[in-house]
Design an enzyme around this catalytic site. Structure first.
Site, mmCIF file in Angstrom:
data_model
loop_
_atom_site.group_PDB
_atom_site.id
_atom_site.type_symbol
_atom_site.label_atom_id
_atom_site.label_comp_id
_atom_site.label_asym_id
_atom_site.label_seq_id
_atom_site.Cartn_x
_atom_site.Cartn_y
_atom_site.Cartn_z
ATOM 1 N N ARG A 179 0.696 -1.104 0.209
ATOM 2 C CA ARG A 179 0.082 0.057 -0.172
ATOM 3 C C ARG A 179 0.549 1.292 -0.332
ATOM 4 N NH1 ARG A 179 -2.191 -3.375 -1.295
ATOM 5 N NH2 ARG A 179 -4.944 -4.097 -1.249
ATOM 6 N N SER A 228 -11.553 1.265 2.090
ATOM 7 C CA SER A 228 -10.534 0.297 3.129
ATOM 8 C C SER A 228 -10.457 1.451 3.868
ATOM 9 C CB SER A 228 -10.103 -0.586 3.013
ATOM 10 O OG SER A 228 -10.365 -1.659 2.204
ATOM 11 N N GLU A 298 -5.025 3.606 5.826
ATOM 12 C CA GLU A 298 -5.052 2.869 4.644
ATOM 13 C C GLU A 298 -5.161 4.515 4.173
ATOM 14 O OE1 GLU A 298 -6.544 0.315 1.215
ATOM 15 O OE2 GLU A 298 -5.896 -0.279 3.276
#
Length: 307
Positions: A179, A228, A298
């Site tokens: 990520r 998310s 995130e």
């Protein structure tokens, strides 16, 4: 709140600028959460050359931030000082396929790149169909879903530096990790090329249908959300930790932890940026107290708190 209007000085210093400069433009409508204050300046470049011209002449002291479709973003209620750059789909959203390669501007939706690949019988990019962002965000965050990640398919990316210089990055140059990428955060990506594999059309379409079905049945995609919220800790799932900490359905003001998927926060209608971020921090505290594991955001959070 309103920031001082600096657009007249910027326009005077950039006589050949072709893009659009707007002062104190609300960012709320540019994010999926529909929250947040204004950008001091919102700039929409006409094309890559216009972006490079703007960055080269922009005063160094002004902060710069890039916003895509705002699917993974909380803008704080005090807004963003400096310049927010938004690459428009018209100028940076083209996609095309040749052989097993797909080329895309960074304002192209991930979903559209998957569709372009499928139309050309290119497999390996189906996972992009389930990511509600743009290619620019995918490059910056090594976006992934359903077993695939951006690092698996990228050939090269093009970006413009704050000095207006054009750079080309191959896959190794991107320094992808989970990520995230290791490229200088000030680089503004403008286009990319991806490689898949020629695959039977029915196989590609079936895989894309699986990805879409998963999203529709497991995620609150019709809510005002940001995707998310937290990264999955090594060997664990963020949603399971959040659920175990008793946070499913938890509310702060107009913000709520989704009943459908605990790793999604939603704006129930009247949330502020402060509500959503506070809810996220409350979830982090409860998970840490319950499991000893610290969740990491995130979703990107930008801007200043409202005074």
């Amino acid at each position: 709140m309103a920031f001082p209007d600096i657009t007249p000085e910027l326009k005077a210093a950039m006589p050949d600028l072709r893009g659009r400069l707007l002062a104190n433009q609300s960012l709320a409508e540019l994010t999926w959460f529909r929250v947040g204050g204004p950008a001091q300046v919102l700039f929409t470049p006409a094309d890559e050359d216009d972006l490079a011209y703007f960055l080269k002449l922009l005063p160094n002291e002004l902060p710069v931030y890039v916003v895509g479709v705002g699917s993974n973003l909380i803008v704080r209620d005090g807004g963003m000082a400096g310049v927010v750059i938004r690459l428009s789909p018209r100028a940076f959203g083209e996609t095309s396929a040749s052989g097993d390669i797909v080329s895309a501007g960074t304002a192209a939706l991930d979903k559209r790149v998957a569709e372009t690949a499928a139309a050309a019988n290119i497999g390996g990019m189906e996972f992009l169909f389930g990511i509600p962002g743009t290619i620019g965000g995918a490059l910056r965050m090594n976006a992934g879903a359903n077993g695939g990640e951006t690092k698996d398919i990228l050939i090269e990316a093009v970006g413009i530096g704050l000095d207006g210089t054009r750079h080309v990055f191959n896959n190794a140059d991107m320094k992808f990790v989970y990520r995230n990428s290791g490229v200088d955060p000030s680089i503004i990506f403008t286009s990319a090329r991806f490689q898949g594999a020629i695959t039977d059309a029915e196989t590609v379409r079936a895989r894309m249908k699986e990805v879409q079905t998963h999203r529709e049945t497991a995620q609150p995609i019709r809510e005002k959300t940001g995707g998310s919220t937290f990264k999955n800790p090594p060997g664990n799932s963020a949603w399971k930790l959040i659920d175990a900490a008793g946070c499913r359905g938890l509310r702060v003001g107009g913000a709520q932890v989704s009943e459908m998927h605990c790793n999604f926060l939603i704006n129930t209608g009247n949330a502020t940026g402060h509500d959503i971020e506070t809810l996220g921090e409350t979830v982090r505290e409860r998970v840490k107290a319950n499991s000893g594991i610290e969740l990491h955001w995130e979703i990107k959070r930008i801007g200043i708190e409202q005074g």
